[in-house]
Scaffold this active site. Structure first.
Site, PDB file in Angstrom:
ATOM      1  N   LYS A   1      28.866  34.822  34.235  1.00  6.78           N
ATOM      2  CA  LYS A   1      29.478  35.160  35.532  1.00  6.78           C
ATOM      3  C   LYS A   1      28.918  34.219  36.581  1.00  6.78           C
ATOM      4  O   LYS A   1      27.807  33.711  36.441  1.00  6.78           O
ATOM      5  CB  LYS A   1      29.145  36.598  35.928  1.00  6.78           C
ATOM      6  CG  LYS A   1      30.085  37.190  36.956  1.00  6.78           C
ATOM      7  CD  LYS A   1      31.306  37.799  36.309  1.00  6.78           C
ATOM      8  CE  LYS A   1      32.314  38.274  37.314  1.00  6.78           C
ATOM      9  NZ  LYS A   1      33.363  39.082  36.673  1.00  6.78           N
TER      10      LYS A   1
ATOM     11  N   ASP B   1      37.594  36.508  40.192  1.00  6.63           N
ATOM     12  CA  ASP B   1      37.038  37.857  40.378  1.00  6.63           C
ATOM     13  C   ASP B   1      37.276  38.155  41.868  1.00  6.63           C
ATOM     14  O   ASP B   1      38.173  37.545  42.482  1.00  6.63           O
ATOM     15  CB  ASP B   1      35.547  37.906  39.996  1.00  6.63           C
ATOM     16  CG  ASP B   1      35.009  39.334  39.866  1.00  6.63           C
ATOM     17  OD1 ASP B   1      35.232  39.967  38.823  1.00  6.63           O
ATOM     18  OD2 ASP B   1      34.375  39.841  40.814  1.00  6.63           O
TER      19      ASP B   1
END
Ligand code: NDP
Ligand code: 2IT
Length: 446
Positions: free
Chosen positions: A127, A167
């Site tokens: 991430k 995201d």
């Protein structure tokens, strides 16, 4: 023996990661689920798989300087946590939001490892992101920021190494700017990012995938209770990518979406939310959800987002951000007769909320299983890029549906095999962990 083991791993995580409460929260939930697993499989303890899995393989932090429209120099911080590559190249989104810090990116990367494993596609977990706030910035400012961000990141990623995506705060516009800069810096046209536009290698259904996948997963939860979406009152928090396409699929299956939110407040429309209006406000005008009532006077707007959980509903889908649904909100949902909760956002329910739902026998779909449709479709995008061809909308949607059904089956089967039937939280943690653990054990101490 194993409880002592679990306690000792947990206390090491707490002491080694001070000031990272979200990471500790995510790690604690997974580690606590593993008690029955380590009892059955002592080699996991011997090879220190749990201790290794909580430690990211690599963390990259970098300066992101850029110039705003007034000619002022701005400095943000860039992050990429490459958490685990046992199953494939690191894979996971980028979040641009002022709340981003290393602990947030680590919790998201950790969750991603198990989520990606559940998709049974060849991707590891990672991430990244930045504390940059895209709100109120011009397109040119966003472009200059994205170019600087990619200038710091490009040497660490690649189609067989690490494949970022979107995201919170990173959608099609940002992915386009990031992709253009990567291509320029590396002189290569590869599938290094997913969520790309359809003209340059993106996959059909990726935009809709997280929301649609969430609803496919929730359909299985409802089916196991002997019911379906027909006539259900559904409350969805957020009004971004995940929330909008969850709402679209719920409506197409006969459910009635009555509330949506953003970080300022929530709207309720008892006639059913008009999604075309929401899409115009959020996707085209980049506006606020409160503008909904200007076009739909029968709807109402209330300041403050936590109040959305007081709207009586049959199904709740938290799709905004972490810890947006606390124990008190869970109590209210249960009192109002809510029968199912499935997490579109990552870790939106606090540990107290999860406990209340499980105790009250509300069907509960944890994020790492229920929202895996987005990253699963990213894996399908990588596959199409490698083959240099594109599947139709229907082809991708059928594959996505199959993957979500399979994730549901894995969670249910693991929960039963380890003596916790109906507990999909434990099921998801155990099934995801076992897949990664097997690969790690086969690959030696690396
Ligand atoms: P978007 O940026 O498209 O939308 C985010 C939504 O959540 C907005 O409505 C935003 O409101 C709201 N929100 C964000 N932060 C907060 C906050 N601190 N408090 C209250 N509301 C907030 O993001 P996505 O829809 O892509 O992501 C939503 C969630 O889903 C995140 O948890 C993400 O990690 C998760 N997720 C996303 C996937 C994807 O494919 N995009 C895949 C799997 C999970 P506002 O506009 O006011 O900020
Ligand atoms: O949390 C997530 O799974 C995502 N933001 C999607 C990641 C991806 O690589 O598509």
């Amino acid at each position: 023996m194993s409880s002592v083991f679990i306690d000792s791993v947990l206390s090491a995580v707490v002491s080694r990661n001070p000031a990272e409460p979200e990471f500790i929260q995510a790690a604690r939930e997974v580690i606590e689920s593993l008690d029955p697993v380590v009892q059955k499989k002592p080699e996991i303890v011997r090879l220190k798989i749990v201790e290794r899995i909580v430690e990211p393989e690599r963390q990259v932090l970098f300066r992101v300087p850029w110039v705003d429209d007034k000619g002022q120099v701005q400095i943000n911080r860039g992050f990429r946590v490459q958490f685990n590559s046992a199953l494939g190249p690191y894979k996971g989104g980028l979040r641009f939001h002022p709340s981003v810090n290393l602990g947030i990116i680590k919790f998201l990367g950790f969750e991603q490892v198990f989520k990606n494993a559940l998709t049974v596609t060849p991707i590891g977990g990672g991430k990244g992101g930045s504390d940059f706030d895209p709100k109120g910035k011009s397109d040119s400012e966003v472009m200059r920021f994205c170019q600087s961000f990619m200038s710091g990141l490009f040497r660490h990623i690649g189609p067989d190494t690490d494949v970022p995506a979107g995201d919170i705060g990173v959608g099609g516009r940002e992915i386009g700017f990031l992709y253009g800069q990567y291509k320029k810096l590396t002189n290569s046209f590869t599938g290094v990012l997913t969520g790309k536009g359809l003209t340059y290698g993106g996959s059909l259904v990726r935009t809709e995938a997280t929301g649609y996948g969430l609803v496919y997963f929730t359909s299985r939860m409802l089916q196991d209770r002997g019911t379906d979406w027909q006539g259900k009152r559904v409350v969805i928090s957020g009004s971004g990518n995940v929330a909008i396409y969850a709402a679209e699929k719920v409506q197409s299956l006969g459910g009635k979406v009555i509330a949506l939110s953003d970080s300022n407040g929530y709207i309720v429309d008892e006639e059913g939310i008009d999604l075309a209006t929401v899409k115009r406000i959020k996707e085209v005008e980049r506006g606020r959800v409160k503008e909904y009532v200007e076009s739909r006077p029968k709807g109402s707007y209330t300041e403050g987002c936590i109040g959305i959980w007081t709207v009586p509903c049959d199904v709740a889908l938290p799709c905004a951000t972490q810890n947006e649904l606390d124990g008190n909100a869970a109590d209210i949902l249960i009192k109002n007769g809510c029968i199912a909760v499935a997490e579109g956002a990552n870790m939106p329910s606090s540990p107290e909320a999860v406990e209340r739902f499980l105790e009250a026998r509300v069907s509960f779909g944890p994020a790492k299983a229920a929202n895996a449709g987005g990253v699963a479709t990213s894996a399908l995008e990588m596959c199409q890029n490698s083959m240099r061809l594109s599947w139709t909308f229907e082809e991708v949607d059928v594959k996505l549906h199959g993957i979500m059904d399979n994730i549901y089956a894995q969670c249910r089967d693991a929960s039963e095999a380890y003596g916790l039937p109906g507990n999909l939280v434990a099921g998801a943690n155990i099934a995801g962990f076992l897949r990664v653990a097997e690969a790690m054990m086969a690959q030696g101490v690396v």
